[in-house]
Design a protein around this motif. Sequence first.
Motif, mmCIF file in Angstrom:
data_model
loop_
_atom_site.group_PDB
_atom_site.id
_atom_site.type_symbol
_atom_site.label_atom_id
_atom_site.label_comp_id
_atom_site.label_asym_id
_atom_site.label_seq_id
_atom_site.Cartn_x
_atom_site.Cartn_y
_atom_site.Cartn_z
ATOM 1 N N UNK A 21 1.123 -12.413 -0.146
ATOM 2 C CA UNK A 21 2.516 -12.581 0.254
ATOM 3 C C UNK A 21 3.458 -11.653 -0.514
ATOM 4 N N UNK A 22 3.218 -11.435 -1.807
ATOM 5 C CA UNK A 22 4.154 -10.696 -2.640
ATOM 6 C C UNK A 22 3.784 -9.227 -2.833
ATOM 7 N N UNK A 23 2.527 -8.903 -2.828
ATOM 8 C CA UNK A 23 2.112 -7.577 -3.260
ATOM 9 C C UNK A 23 1.565 -6.720 -2.122
ATOM 10 N N UNK A 24 0.786 -7.306 -1.255
ATOM 11 C CA UNK A 24 0.068 -6.522 -0.251
ATOM 12 C C UNK A 24 0.708 -6.548 1.133
ATOM 13 N N UNK A 25 1.999 -6.762 1.176
ATOM 14 C CA UNK A 25 2.691 -6.813 2.465
ATOM 15 C C UNK A 25 2.665 -5.425 3.098
ATOM 16 N N UNK A 26 2.053 -5.321 4.237
ATOM 17 C CA UNK A 26 1.967 -4.103 5.060
ATOM 18 C C UNK A 26 1.480 -2.874 4.290
ATOM 19 N N UNK A 27 0.515 -3.062 3.397
ATOM 20 C CA UNK A 27 -0.092 -1.934 2.695
ATOM 21 C C UNK A 27 -1.454 -1.676 3.313
ATOM 22 N N UNK A 28 -1.734 -0.424 3.554
ATOM 23 C CA UNK A 28 -3.041 -0.027 4.068
ATOM 24 C C UNK A 28 -3.648 0.939 3.051
ATOM 25 N N UNK A 29 -4.769 0.567 2.485
ATOM 26 C CA UNK A 29 -5.426 1.398 1.491
ATOM 27 C C UNK A 29 -6.466 2.286 2.151
ATOM 28 N N UNK A 30 -6.463 3.554 1.775
ATOM 29 C CA UNK A 30 -7.438 4.500 2.308
ATOM 30 C C UNK A 30 -8.738 4.431 1.510
ATOM 31 N N UNK A 31 -8.619 4.361 0.196
ATOM 32 C CA UNK A 31 -9.797 4.339 -0.671
ATOM 33 C C UNK A 31 -9.917 2.984 -1.365
ATOM 34 N N UNK A 32 -11.128 2.482 -1.522
ATOM 35 C CA UNK A 32 -11.319 1.211 -2.243
ATOM 36 C C UNK A 32 -10.802 1.274 -3.681
ATOM 37 N N UNK A 33 -10.916 2.439 -4.318
ATOM 38 C CA UNK A 33 -10.455 2.583 -5.702
ATOM 39 C C UNK A 33 -8.955 2.335 -5.813
ATOM 40 N N UNK A 34 -8.209 2.781 -4.812
ATOM 41 C CA UNK A 34 -6.767 2.573 -4.802
ATOM 42 C C UNK A 34 -6.439 1.091 -4.673
ATOM 43 N N UNK A 35 -7.158 0.399 -3.810
ATOM 44 C CA UNK A 35 -6.946 -1.040 -3.634
ATOM 45 C C UNK A 35 -7.278 -1.792 -4.918
ATOM 46 N N UNK A 36 -8.380 -1.425 -5.552
ATOM 47 C CA UNK A 36 -8.785 -2.089 -6.790
ATOM 48 C C UNK A 36 -7.742 -1.881 -7.882
#
Length: 68
Positions: A21-36
């Motif tokens: 709800x607070x952090x990942x609103x409408x974020x699309x990560x290309x690389x798993x490292x970026x998401x981590x």
Amino acid sequence: MGRETCWKNSPTERFLSCLKREWLISICFIKPETAIADIHAYIGYYNTQRIHVKIFDMTPIEFEKGLS
């Protein structure tokens, strides 16, 4: 082995709800490292900066320090 209570998962479910709800609103990560890396940043924020009403307007780290 007895039945597990639903309360054991409650803290994790609450954290993941806040993360979504607070952090990942409408974020699309290309690389798993970026998401981590981004999720690690949120964990740091959640534990050291985010105020929690249920624990007397303290961060989790402040609350844990007060218990010792």
